[in-house]
Design a protein around this motif. Structure first.
Motif, PDB file in Angstrom:
ATOM      1  N   MET A 155      88.177  27.452  20.747  1.00  0.00           N
ATOM      2  CA  MET A 155      87.006  27.136  19.925  1.00  0.00           C
ATOM      3  C   MET A 155      86.751  25.637  19.907  1.00  0.00           C
ATOM      4  SD  MET A 155      87.846  29.900  16.903  1.00  0.00           S
ATOM      5  CE  MET A 155      86.576  29.367  15.751  1.00  0.00           C
ATOM      6  N   ALA A 156      87.812  24.845  19.858  1.00  0.00           N
ATOM      7  CA  ALA A 156      87.642  23.386  19.831  1.00  0.00           C
ATOM      8  C   ALA A 156      87.078  22.860  21.141  1.00  0.00           C
ATOM      9  CB  ALA A 156      88.980  22.718  19.524  1.00  0.00           C
ATOM     10  N   ARG A 157      87.440  23.493  22.259  1.00  0.00           N
ATOM     11  CA  ARG A 157      86.954  23.044  23.565  1.00  0.00           C
ATOM     12  C   ARG A 157      85.541  23.550  23.862  1.00  0.00           C
ATOM     13  NH1 ARG A 157      90.902  20.364  27.157  1.00  0.00           N
ATOM     14  NH2 ARG A 157      89.274  20.638  28.717  1.00  0.00           N
ATOM     15  N   ASN A 158      85.109  24.584  23.173  1.00  0.00           N
ATOM     16  CA  ASN A 158      83.759  25.135  23.363  1.00  0.00           C
ATOM     17  C   ASN A 158      83.495  25.480  24.829  1.00  0.00           C
ATOM     18  OD1 ASN A 158      81.277  26.008  22.334  1.00  0.00           O
ATOM     19  ND2 ASN A 158      80.286  24.068  22.801  1.00  0.00           N
ATOM     20  N   ILE A 159      84.455  26.141  25.447  1.00  0.00           N
ATOM     21  CA  ILE A 159      84.351  26.542  26.853  1.00  0.00           C
ATOM     22  C   ILE A 159      83.441  27.766  26.965  1.00  0.00           C
ATOM     23  CG2 ILE A 159      85.672  27.467  28.803  1.00  0.00           C
ATOM     24  CD1 ILE A 159      88.100  25.902  27.625  1.00  0.00           C
ATOM     25  N   PRO A 160      82.484  27.776  27.887  1.00  0.00           N
ATOM     26  CA  PRO A 160      81.683  28.988  28.094  1.00  0.00           C
ATOM     27  C   PRO A 160      82.598  30.175  28.391  1.00  0.00           C
ATOM     28  CG  PRO A 160      80.696  27.137  29.250  1.00  0.00           C
ATOM     29  CD  PRO A 160      82.027  26.662  28.757  1.00  0.00           C
ATOM     30  N   SER A 161      82.489  31.216  27.588  1.00  0.00           N
ATOM     31  CA  SER A 161      83.443  32.319  27.637  1.00  0.00           C
ATOM     32  C   SER A 161      82.730  33.653  27.496  1.00  0.00           C
ATOM     33  CB  SER A 161      84.475  32.189  26.503  1.00  0.00           C
ATOM     34  OG  SER A 161      85.164  30.952  26.559  1.00  0.00           O
ATOM     35  N   ILE A 162      83.376  34.697  28.026  1.00  0.00           N
ATOM     36  CA  ILE A 162      82.888  36.050  27.829  1.00  0.00           C
ATOM     37  C   ILE A 162      83.974  36.874  27.147  1.00  0.00           C
ATOM     38  CG2 ILE A 162      81.281  35.952  29.778  1.00  0.00           C
ATOM     39  CD1 ILE A 162      83.356  37.582  31.389  1.00  0.00           C
ATOM     40  N   SER A 163      83.613  38.075  26.771  1.00  0.00           N
ATOM     41  CA  SER A 163      84.534  38.975  26.093  1.00  0.00           C
ATOM     42  C   SER A 163      85.252  39.855  27.107  1.00  0.00           C
ATOM     43  CB  SER A 163      83.757  39.855  25.108  1.00  0.00           C
ATOM     44  OG  SER A 163      84.604  40.788  24.486  1.00  0.00           O
ATOM     45  N   GLY A 164      86.544  40.089  26.882  1.00  0.00           N
ATOM     46  CA  GLY A 164      87.298  41.061  27.660  1.00  0.00           C
ATOM     47  C   GLY A 164      87.492  42.339  26.888  1.00  0.00           C
ATOM     48  N   ASN A 165      88.102  43.317  27.520  1.00  0.00           N
ATOM     49  CA  ASN A 165      88.287  44.601  26.841  1.00  0.00           C
ATOM     50  C   ASN A 165      89.139  44.466  25.589  1.00  0.00           C
ATOM     51  OD1 ASN A 165      90.370  44.155  28.947  1.00  0.00           O
ATOM     52  ND2 ASN A 165      91.213  46.105  28.266  1.00  0.00           N
ATOM     53  N   HIS A 166      90.174  43.626  25.633  1.00  0.00           N
ATOM     54  CA  HIS A 166      91.015  43.484  24.439  1.00  0.00           C
ATOM     55  C   HIS A 166      90.292  42.711  23.332  1.00  0.00           C
ATOM     56  CE1 HIS A 166      94.732  45.382  25.717  1.00  0.00           C
ATOM     57  NE2 HIS A 166      94.498  44.895  26.928  1.00  0.00           N
ATOM     58  N   ASP A 167      89.401  41.807  23.686  1.00  0.00           N
ATOM     59  CA  ASP A 167      88.581  41.149  22.667  1.00  0.00           C
ATOM     60  C   ASP A 167      87.686  42.176  21.980  1.00  0.00           C
ATOM     61  OD1 ASP A 167      89.597  38.602  23.566  1.00  0.00           O
ATOM     62  OD2 ASP A 167      88.199  38.738  25.243  1.00  0.00           O
ATOM     63  N   ARG A 168      87.144  43.081  22.767  1.00  0.00           N
ATOM     64  CA  ARG A 168      86.302  44.147  22.204  1.00  0.00           C
ATOM     65  C   ARG A 168      87.117  45.064  21.291  1.00  0.00           C
ATOM     66  NH1 ARG A 168      85.392  49.162  24.249  1.00  0.00           N
ATOM     67  NH2 ARG A 168      86.214  48.585  26.313  1.00  0.00           N
ATOM     68  N   TYR A 169      88.329  45.417  21.711  1.00  0.00           N
ATOM     69  CA  TYR A 169      89.165  46.262  20.859  1.00  0.00           C
ATOM     70  C   TYR A 169      89.428  45.600  19.509  1.00  0.00           C
ATOM     71  CZ  TYR A 169      90.420  48.428  25.391  1.00  0.00           C
ATOM     72  OH  TYR A 169      90.413  49.009  26.630  1.00  0.00           O
ATOM     73  N   LEU A 170      89.673  44.296  19.519  1.00  0.00           N
ATOM     74  CA  LEU A 170      89.950  43.585  18.276  1.00  0.00           C
ATOM     75  C   LEU A 170      88.782  43.639  17.309  1.00  0.00           C
ATOM     76  CD1 LEU A 170      91.786  40.472  19.732  1.00  0.00           C
ATOM     77  CD2 LEU A 170      92.779  42.144  18.161  1.00  0.00           C
ATOM     78  N   LEU A 171      87.579  43.760  17.844  1.00  0.00           N
ATOM     79  CA  LEU A 171      86.380  43.783  17.009  1.00  0.00           C
ATOM     80  C   LEU A 171      85.959  45.189  16.602  1.00  0.00           C
ATOM     81  CD1 LEU A 171      84.276  41.136  18.964  1.00  0.00           C
ATOM     82  CD2 LEU A 171      85.320  40.827  16.708  1.00  0.00           C
ATOM     83  N   THR A 172      86.353  46.196  17.357  1.00  0.00           N
ATOM     84  CA  THR A 172      85.786  47.533  17.140  1.00  0.00           C
ATOM     85  C   THR A 172      86.784  48.569  16.652  1.00  0.00           C
ATOM     86  OG1 THR A 172      86.127  48.133  19.476  1.00  0.00           O
ATOM     87  CG2 THR A 172      84.005  47.124  18.879  1.00  0.00           C
ATOM     88  N   LEU A 173      88.066  48.346  16.843  1.00  0.00           N
ATOM     89  CA  LEU A 173      89.059  49.335  16.451  1.00  0.00           C
ATOM     90  C   LEU A 173      89.675  48.998  15.102  1.00  0.00           C
ATOM     91  CD1 LEU A 173      91.028  49.872  19.801  1.00  0.00           C
ATOM     92  CD2 LEU A 173      89.104  51.203  18.909  1.00  0.00           C
ATOM     93  N   ASP A 174      90.021  50.034  14.361  1.00  0.00           N
ATOM     94  CA  ASP A 174      90.825  49.827  13.163  1.00  0.00           C
ATOM     95  C   ASP A 174      92.225  49.405  13.593  1.00  0.00           C
ATOM     96  OD1 ASP A 174      92.867  51.021  11.029  1.00  0.00           O
ATOM     97  OD2 ASP A 174      90.945  50.681  10.024  1.00  0.00           O
TER      98      ASP A 174
END
Length: 247
Positions: A52-71
């Motif tokens: 976040m501090a580096r503000n690198i252009p980034s995309i979401s991976g499958n595990h990032d999606r799991y962290l947001l969508t799964l209980d």
């Protein structure tokens, strides 16, 4: 143009710091990040803070999606460990990341394939779970409709560069922070890169074409292996210590 490509950090903050220091030492200002930033039994929150501090252009991976969508109760062990560390601001940051991205009109970024963050693009599996280079025809089909000359993918943690028939380049930079894993789907298999080093790639324009350099960066991998062992993730510890899963 010279761009550093990072991917699949998986919460390994020491590997990320080593890679970023190497990139900075080479004088490369442009960096892109292909997802799976924090999932793992390591240092998810600190990894997110660095990114976040580096503000690198980034995309979401499958595990990032799991962290947001799964209980959390339905997450795998690595996602659950990361979720327990993350603060709301980290999850808010993950929620801003797109599934795909075009960078500087020359690079198309995705995590797995353009259509799926879980599918392998450059690798395929036998019925017995042996991982191998995918057929060129299968790789070509998945690149249909992409106009950019350089296509970037991650997910399999396997450094690879494939030249398509029309000259476009598909590059997987390998994993910054996780040199081995196993998976059950679509059949049981394992991926090992054979060294504990952090990995990334540099893509550079050369005349009217593009070149790729793969970098392996030593770092304090023993520290991360010990942390994984302390958290009772022995396969992670083995992979971080050696680049192999053992067994």
């Amino acid at each position: 143009m010279k761009v550093a490509i990072i991917s699949d950090i998986h919460g390994n903050d020491l590997a990320l710091e080593a890679v970023l220091a190497d990139i900075d030492a080479l004088g490369i200002a442009d960096i892109v990040n292909l997802g799976d930033h924090v999932s793992g039994p390591l240092n998810a929150a600190r990894t997110a803070d660095i990114l976040m501090a580096r503000n690198i252009p980034s995309i979401s991976g499958n595990h990032d999606r799991y962290l947001l969508t799964l209980d959390p109760t339905g997450m795998g062990l690595s996602d659950r460990a990361a979720h327990a560390e993350l603060q709301p601001r980290h999850l808010e940051w993950l929620a801003t990341l797109p599934a795909t991205l075009v960078y500087r009109d020359a690079f198309f970024l995705c995590h797995g394939t353009p259509a799926s963050d879980e599918a392998y693009w450059l690798e395929a599996l036998t019925a017995e779970g042996v991982v191998h280079l995918a057929a060129r025809s299968a790789i070509e089909v998945l690149a249909t409709g992409i106009k950019q000359p350089v296509i970037l993918c991650g997910h399999t943690h396997t450094p690879r560069a494939i030249r398509l028939a029309d000259g476009r380049l598909v590059v997987n930079p390998g994993s910054v922070g996780c040199p081995g894993y196993d998976a059950d789907s679509p059949v049981a298999h394992k991926v090992e890169v054979g060294s504990p080093d952090a990995r990334y790639a540099i893509v550079e324009s050369v005349g009217n074409d593009w070149s790729v350099t793969f970098r392996t960066v030593p770092y304090q991998h023993e520290t991360m292996a010990r942390l994984a062992a302390q958290r009772n993730r022995l396969q992670w510890a083995q992979a971080l210590a050696t680049g192999f899963l053992g067994g």
